[in-house]
Design a protein around this motif. Structure first.
Motif, PDB file in Angstrom:
ATOM      1  N   TYR A  63       3.341  18.976  -6.995  1.00 17.17           N
ATOM      2  CA  TYR A  63       2.185  18.333  -6.377  1.00 17.17           C
ATOM      3  C   TYR A  63       2.225  18.480  -4.859  1.00 17.17           C
ATOM      4  CZ  TYR A  63       0.000  16.286 -10.469  1.00 17.17           C
ATOM      5  OH  TYR A  63      -0.681  16.119 -11.645  1.00 17.17           O
ATOM      6  N   ALA A  64       1.049  18.612  -4.281  1.00 18.21           N
ATOM      7  CA  ALA A  64       0.913  18.738  -2.834  1.00 18.21           C
ATOM      8  C   ALA A  64       1.338  17.449  -2.138  1.00 18.21           C
ATOM      9  CB  ALA A  64      -0.535  19.068  -2.486  1.00 18.21           C
ATOM     10  N   GLN A  65       1.623  17.548  -0.884  1.00 18.34           N
ATOM     11  CA  GLN A  65       2.034  16.394  -0.086  1.00 18.34           C
ATOM     12  C   GLN A  65       0.846  15.531   0.309  1.00 18.34           C
ATOM     13  OE1 GLN A  65       4.342  17.618   3.317  1.00 18.34           O
ATOM     14  NE2 GLN A  65       5.729  18.889   2.108  1.00 18.34           N
ATOM     15  N   ASN A  66       1.165  14.264   0.632  1.00 24.63           N
ATOM     16  CA  ASN A  66       0.218  13.323   1.255  1.00 24.63           C
ATOM     17  C   ASN A  66      -0.958  12.930   0.373  1.00 24.63           C
ATOM     18  OD1 ASN A  66       1.737  13.329   3.711  1.00 24.63           O
ATOM     19  ND2 ASN A  66       0.770  15.279   4.243  1.00 24.63           N
ATOM     20  N   LEU A  67      -0.789  12.979  -0.941  1.00 22.73           N
ATOM     21  CA  LEU A  67      -1.811  12.434  -1.826  1.00 22.73           C
ATOM     22  C   LEU A  67      -1.726  10.906  -1.809  1.00 22.73           C
ATOM     23  CD1 LEU A  67      -1.428  14.907  -4.823  1.00 22.73           C
ATOM     24  CD2 LEU A  67      -3.225  14.904  -3.072  1.00 22.73           C
ATOM     25  N   LYS A  68      -2.881  10.242  -1.852  1.00 23.50           N
ATOM     26  CA  LYS A  68      -2.941   8.783  -1.764  1.00 23.50           C
ATOM     27  C   LYS A  68      -2.563   8.149  -3.102  1.00 23.50           C
ATOM     28  CE  LYS A  68      -5.004   9.361   2.293  1.00 23.50           C
ATOM     29  NZ  LYS A  68      -4.312   9.147   3.578  1.00 23.50           N
ATOM     30  N   PHE A  69      -1.852   6.997  -3.017  1.00 24.08           N
ATOM     31  CA  PHE A  69      -1.414   6.325  -4.240  1.00 24.08           C
ATOM     32  C   PHE A  69      -1.221   4.840  -3.944  1.00 24.08           C
ATOM     33  CE2 PHE A  69       1.948   5.270  -7.449  1.00 24.08           C
ATOM     34  CZ  PHE A  69       1.232   5.624  -8.586  1.00 24.08           C
ATOM     35  N   GLY A  70      -1.994   3.996  -4.651  1.00 24.45           N
ATOM     36  CA  GLY A  70      -1.917   2.553  -4.416  1.00 24.45           C
ATOM     37  C   GLY A  70      -3.272   1.997  -4.038  1.00 24.45           C
ATOM     38  N   SER A  71      -3.292   1.043  -3.121  1.00 20.35           N
ATOM     39  CA  SER A  71      -4.542   0.414  -2.688  1.00 20.35           C
ATOM     40  C   SER A  71      -4.941   0.908  -1.301  1.00 20.35           C
ATOM     41  CB  SER A  71      -4.389  -1.109  -2.651  1.00 20.35           C
ATOM     42  OG  SER A  71      -4.319  -1.636  -3.953  1.00 20.35           O
ATOM     43  N   PHE A  72      -6.202   1.354  -1.215  1.00 19.10           N
ATOM     44  CA  PHE A  72      -6.772   1.795   0.065  1.00 19.10           C
ATOM     45  C   PHE A  72      -8.167   1.210   0.211  1.00 19.10           C
ATOM     46  CE2 PHE A  72      -3.462   4.833  -0.674  1.00 19.10           C
ATOM     47  CZ  PHE A  72      -3.016   5.215   0.587  1.00 19.10           C
ATOM     48  N   SER A  73      -8.551   0.925   1.440  1.00 13.03           N
ATOM     49  CA  SER A  73      -9.857   0.335   1.696  1.00 13.03           C
ATOM     50  C   SER A  73     -10.970   1.301   1.301  1.00 13.03           C
ATOM     51  CB  SER A  73      -9.996  -0.026   3.175  1.00 13.03           C
ATOM     52  OG  SER A  73     -11.335  -0.380   3.472  1.00 13.03           O
ATOM     53  N   PRO A  74     -11.959   0.825   0.542  1.00  8.11           N
ATOM     54  CA  PRO A  74     -13.093   1.685   0.197  1.00  8.11           C
ATOM     55  C   PRO A  74     -14.031   1.921   1.369  1.00  8.11           C
ATOM     56  CG  PRO A  74     -13.445  -0.521  -0.637  1.00  8.11           C
ATOM     57  CD  PRO A  74     -12.051  -0.511  -0.072  1.00  8.11           C
ATOM     58  N   ILE A  75     -13.756   1.259   2.484  1.00  7.14           N
ATOM     59  CA  ILE A  75     -14.603   1.407   3.671  1.00  7.14           C
ATOM     60  C   ILE A  75     -13.887   2.210   4.756  1.00  7.14           C
ATOM     61  CG2 ILE A  75     -15.864   0.198   5.492  1.00  7.14           C
ATOM     62  CD1 ILE A  75     -16.142  -2.149   3.521  1.00  7.14           C
ATOM     63  N   THR A  76     -12.696   1.756   5.150  1.00  6.80           N
ATOM     64  CA  THR A  76     -11.969   2.414   6.246  1.00  6.80           C
ATOM     65  C   THR A  76     -11.059   3.541   5.765  1.00  6.80           C
ATOM     66  OG1 THR A  76     -10.071   0.910   6.133  1.00  6.80           O
ATOM     67  CG2 THR A  76     -11.968   0.215   7.465  1.00  6.80           C
ATOM     68  N   LYS A  77     -10.778   3.585   4.468  1.00 10.04           N
ATOM     69  CA  LYS A  77      -9.867   4.564   3.856  1.00 10.04           C
ATOM     70  C   LYS A  77      -8.405   4.331   4.221  1.00 10.04           C
ATOM     71  CE  LYS A  77     -13.365   8.259   3.970  1.00 10.04           C
ATOM     72  NZ  LYS A  77     -13.623   9.682   4.319  1.00 10.04           N
ATOM     73  N   GLN A  78      -8.139   3.217   4.866  1.00 10.71           N
ATOM     74  CA  GLN A  78      -6.772   2.917   5.280  1.00 10.71           C
ATOM     75  C   GLN A  78      -6.035   2.120   4.208  1.00 10.71           C
ATOM     76  OE1 GLN A  78      -5.595   4.242   8.261  1.00 10.71           O
ATOM     77  NE2 GLN A  78      -7.614   5.231   8.117  1.00 10.71           N
ATOM     78  N   LYS A  79      -4.721   2.069   4.333  1.00 13.14           N
ATOM     79  CA  LYS A  79      -3.886   1.292   3.423  1.00 13.14           C
ATOM     80  C   LYS A  79      -4.343  -0.158   3.411  1.00 13.14           C
ATOM     81  CE  LYS A  79       0.902  -0.248   2.803  1.00 13.14           C
ATOM     82  NZ  LYS A  79       2.301  -0.085   3.281  1.00 13.14           N
ATOM     83  N   ALA A  80      -4.455  -0.709   2.205  1.00  6.59           N
ATOM     84  CA  ALA A  80      -4.911  -2.093   2.061  1.00  6.59           C
ATOM     85  C   ALA A  80      -3.725  -3.011   1.773  1.00  6.59           C
ATOM     86  CB  ALA A  80      -5.934  -2.195   0.934  1.00  6.59           C
ATOM     87  N   THR A  81      -3.665  -4.104   2.482  1.00  2.97           N
ATOM     88  CA  THR A  81      -2.636  -5.112   2.224  1.00  2.97           C
ATOM     89  C   THR A  81      -3.236  -6.160   1.297  1.00  2.97           C
ATOM     90  OG1 THR A  81      -1.662  -4.754   4.416  1.00  2.97           O
ATOM     91  CG2 THR A  81      -1.099  -6.804   3.261  1.00  2.97           C
ATOM     92  N   VAL A  82      -2.667  -6.301   0.115  1.00  6.43           N
ATOM     93  CA  VAL A  82      -3.248  -7.177  -0.906  1.00  6.43           C
ATOM     94  C   VAL A  82      -2.172  -8.088  -1.478  1.00  6.43           C
ATOM     95  CG1 VAL A  82      -4.968  -5.418  -1.487  1.00  6.43           C
ATOM     96  CG2 VAL A  82      -2.834  -5.545  -2.795  1.00  6.43           C
ATOM     97  N   LYS A  83      -2.647  -9.116  -2.170  1.00  6.51           N
ATOM     98  CA  LYS A  83      -1.753 -10.033  -2.856  1.00  6.51           C
ATOM     99  C   LYS A  83      -1.937  -9.848  -4.362  1.00  6.51           C
ATOM    100  CE  LYS A  83      -0.566 -14.946  -3.258  1.00  6.51           C
ATOM    101  NZ  LYS A  83      -0.892 -16.336  -2.810  1.00  6.51           N
ATOM    102  N   GLN A  84      -0.833  -9.619  -5.043  1.00  9.39           N
ATOM    103  CA  GLN A  84      -0.906  -9.391  -6.491  1.00  9.39           C
ATOM    104  C   GLN A  84      -0.897 -10.688  -7.275  1.00  9.39           C
ATOM    105  OE1 GLN A  84       2.330  -6.316  -6.682  1.00  9.39           O
ATOM    106  NE2 GLN A  84       0.730  -5.110  -7.704  1.00  9.39           N
ATOM    107  N   PRO A  85      -1.505 -10.662  -8.488  1.00 11.16           N
ATOM    108  CA  PRO A  85      -2.132  -9.513  -9.137  1.00 11.16           C
ATOM    109  C   PRO A  85      -3.429  -9.102  -8.446  1.00 11.16           C
ATOM    110  CG  PRO A  85      -2.504 -11.487 -10.432  1.00 11.16           C
ATOM    111  CD  PRO A  85      -1.551 -11.873  -9.339  1.00 11.16           C
ATOM    112  N   PHE A  86      -3.657  -7.783  -8.399  1.00 12.53           N
ATOM    113  CA  PHE A  86      -4.828  -7.243  -7.697  1.00 12.53           C
ATOM    114  C   PHE A  86      -5.395  -6.083  -8.515  1.00 12.53           C
ATOM    115  CE2 PHE A  86      -6.824  -4.441  -4.472  1.00 12.53           C
ATOM    116  CZ  PHE A  86      -7.720  -5.342  -3.920  1.00 12.53           C
TER     117      PHE A  86
END
Length: 326
Positions: free
Chosen positions: A156-179
């Motif tokens: 697999y190629a490098q730098n593929l996104k995995f986890g939670s990311f903002s649907p607006i800013t595209k940045q990593k999202a800090t969330v509280k689980q369960p999410f």
């Protein structure tokens, strides 16, 4: 009889069939077209029988073509396998071709290192923030073999996104689980997904999920990052054979088996290795008839980015009972 007496002509297997404007079928074999000399065979047959014969020939030809094994060499389709070029689109096109004909294919993969992995940003509840595309995806097909020649590796190629990311800013999202907000989830997809199929086999393939080079977002799911990134995913399929493969360094599982109890199963995994995956080596969450021989499920669920249950082989009857296996 004169050729001008007849209206319709059809060429079938080198012979010219001429159907006249009467209730007879007159068939001529062309012996010497330059001299317009004809060797003539004459048959008196009702027209409705002629039509039935033609329909039979057409159907027979189509059925024979569909049942014949189609061999697809991935290099001939444009895959480079040079360890640099991303060949993902080639394998997607091959999968679409196999699905369109209902299977009956042999996919030949010559030696090489094939870079894969493709994502697109959506930012909606249907496809999530980033959605990864499966490399091979077979659905409702029969009799497909993935055959490797020499040393074959997928990475697999490098730098593929995995986890939670903002649907607006595209940045990593800090969330509280369960999410479980679908708009935020970033998935990478499967190396091989098999859904509602029969008679699929794969052998002698090394697939590296490259989880050390993933761009990790926030957590998603009940614990950790329960997002799709799996080596081989088998769903509601039977007569599946996996031999001498290694599925390693995926963001979730190396192997996942999910079937209802109405599916016959007959899934055989032999001489294979599932290791260094971030959740489980194998998750069996429903179905029957799973046989594993001489397989290893080591070193899974390790490191800061791992997700529970962190097992080598995890058997959890979530969608159906797990029976007649191992």
């Amino acid at each position: 009889m004169k050729q001008a007496d007849y209206k319709y002509q059809h060429q079938i297997e080198g012979k010219e069939y001429i159907i006249g404007n009467c209730n007879k079928l007159h068939i001529f074999e062309i012996a010497n077209i330059e001299r317009m000399a004809f060797k003539t065979r004459y048959y008196s047959v009702p027209c409705f029988l002629c039509l039935h014969l033609l329909l039979f020939l057409i159907c027979y030809t189509q059925c024979t073509a569909a049942s014949a094994i189609l061999t697809i060499n991935v290099k001939n389709e444009g895959a480079r396998g040079d360890g640099k070029t991303n060949d993902h689109e080639i394998f997607v096109k091959i999968s679409n071709r196999v699905n369109a004909r209902g299977g009956n294919c042999k996919i030949v993969i010559p030696a090489g290192t094939y870079i894969i992995g493709k994502q697109a940003f959506f930012g909606n509840e249907v496809k999530g923030s980033y959605k990864g595309e499966d490399c091979f995806f077979f659905q409702q097909v029969r009799n497909v073999e993935i055959l490797s020649i020499g040393k074959v590796k997928f990475k697999y190629a490098q730098n593929l996104k995995f986890g939670s990311f903002s649907p607006i800013t595209k940045q990593k999202a800090t969330v509280k689980q369960p999410f479980f907000d679908r708009k935020h989830v970033a998935t990478i997809g499967c190396f091989l997904r098999i859904s509602e199929c029969s008679g699929i086999s794969i052998s002698n393939v090394d697939a590296d999920g490259n989880n050390t080079q993933i761009d990790y977002g926030g957590y998603w799911g009940d614990v950790g990052r329960q997002c799709l990134h799996v080596g081989i995913f088998v769903q509601n399929s039977d007569n599946i054979k996996v031999a001498a493969v290694r599925m390693h360094h995926f963001g979730l599982d190396g192997l996942e088996l999910l079937s209802t109890n109405t599916t016959p199963g007959n899934i055989t995994i032999t001489n294979s290795q599932f290791d260094y995956n971030l959740r489980n080596g194998c998750s069996w969450i429903g179905g029957k008839g799973v046989i594993m021989r001489n397989c290893k499920f080591n070193m899974n669920g390790l490191g800061a980015n791992a997700s529970n249950p962190r097992a080598g082989l995890d058997i959890e009857p979530e969608v159906a009972e797990c029976e007649n296996g191992l």
